[in-house]
Design a protein around this motif. Sequence first.
Motif, short mmCIF file in Angstrom:
data_model
loop_
_atom_site.label_atom_id
_atom_site.label_comp_id
_atom_site.label_asym_id
_atom_site.label_seq_id
_atom_site.Cartn_x
_atom_site.Cartn_y
_atom_site.Cartn_z
N LEU A 90 0.82 -1.20 0.00
CA LEU A 90 0.00 0.00 0.00
C LEU A 90 0.86 1.26 0.00
CD1 LEU A 90 -2.00 -2.25 0.93
CD2 LEU A 90 -3.06 -0.56 2.42
N PHE A 91 1.89 1.27 0.83
CA PHE A 91 2.76 2.43 0.92
C PHE A 91 3.63 2.56 -0.33
CE2 PHE A 91 1.27 2.40 5.14
CZ PHE A 91 1.62 3.59 5.76
N GLU A 92 3.97 1.43 -0.95
CA GLU A 92 4.73 1.45 -2.19
C GLU A 92 3.91 2.12 -3.30
OE1 GLU A 92 7.37 0.80 -5.37
OE2 GLU A 92 7.68 0.91 -3.21
N ALA A 93 2.64 1.74 -3.39
CA ALA A 93 1.77 2.33 -4.42
C ALA A 93 1.44 3.78 -4.12
CB ALA A 93 0.48 1.51 -4.53
N ALA A 94 1.32 4.12 -2.84
CA ALA A 94 0.88 5.46 -2.45
C ALA A 94 1.91 6.54 -2.76
CB ALA A 94 0.53 5.50 -0.97
N ARG A 95 3.19 6.19 -2.75
CA ARG A 95 4.20 7.24 -2.98
C ARG A 95 4.30 7.62 -4.45
NH1 ARG A 95 10.28 4.68 -2.53
NH2 ARG A 95 9.95 2.79 -3.77
N ARG A 147 6.34 8.68 3.53
CA ARG A 147 6.81 8.25 2.22
C ARG A 147 7.76 7.07 2.42
NH1 ARG A 147 10.09 12.38 -1.44
NH2 ARG A 147 11.76 11.84 0.04
N LEU A 148 7.47 5.99 1.75
CA LEU A 148 8.27 4.78 1.89
C LEU A 148 9.72 5.05 1.49
CD1 LEU A 148 7.56 1.84 2.75
CD2 LEU A 148 7.55 1.25 0.32
N ASP A 149 10.66 4.55 2.29
CA ASP A 149 12.08 4.74 2.06
C ASP A 149 12.71 3.38 1.75
OD1 ASP A 149 14.99 4.78 2.84
OD2 ASP A 149 14.56 6.89 3.21
#
Length: 281
Positions: A90-95, A147-149
């Motif tokens: 989810l966080f990968e797609a959201a950024r 934001r995914l790091d």
Amino acid sequence: MASWCENMALPPRVLIGPRASGANGQGSILSLRHPKLEEETQYLFIDGGLHEFNWFKERYGSWFLGDYVCEDGSVYYCTLVDPIFVFLPLFEAARMSSGKDLGKFRQLDEILYIEGYPGYQHLMSIAGNHMELVCEVKEVANMKFFRLDETKVLTWLCCKVHSIKEAITKLGKNYAAQGERELLTEAVQIIRENLKDEPWLTVLCKKLQLDINEINDTAKSNEASFCSDSSPMPAPARPSEGSVGNGSAKSSKGRPAKKPKIEVGSKNIKDMFRRVTRNGK
């Protein structure tokens, strides 16, 4: 059928799981996307912990439930799963990153809003603390943006692998006698069931100097061995989304059951981590 279950729409099954704390404690069965397969999967969220459902069945066996005999001798059991695995896609797609662009910072309520999956809203209370481990976080006017790091994700994955590797060595002399590479391979094969090949499994294998093709081929071979003998799962056994508390459950929807496999004989350590949705693959 015994009097205590005669009004049940479906035959009873056995589930071993955590009990909600407190007299009025209650957990929830949530429908979420599987982090690797992207298919709908049920999880138990209770007392701040996210649990996955696993299924096990001997070739022969039954349960005696009071004065009722449950001919299906299978058992469901819940095991804790790190929520970061579930949140990662989810966080990968959201950024919405592309190329050298690192992507956008987003608020949790935006990231966890997934159409058709209201279950993610139940995880708002734990998402922030967990995802701070793998995200850049900016705070503006008392609001946090994530934001995914990639560097943090890789560090976290390496820590997971090494923790599992250490746990494997304590399972017995045969595991303890394995070499470093064999142990790392075992650990990566375990977490790959919750991890997409691209980008995370690929970068993890590169970091650990492992061959991703070897990892996947070995996993497929183990799965084929595990699934060599099969029988259909009883239709009512699939958990449904709803509430669970102090021994009672309310279900709101059900889905056709898949066909998991009977475990026969000695199995690889990874087989201990099978979940309901993976069986039958």
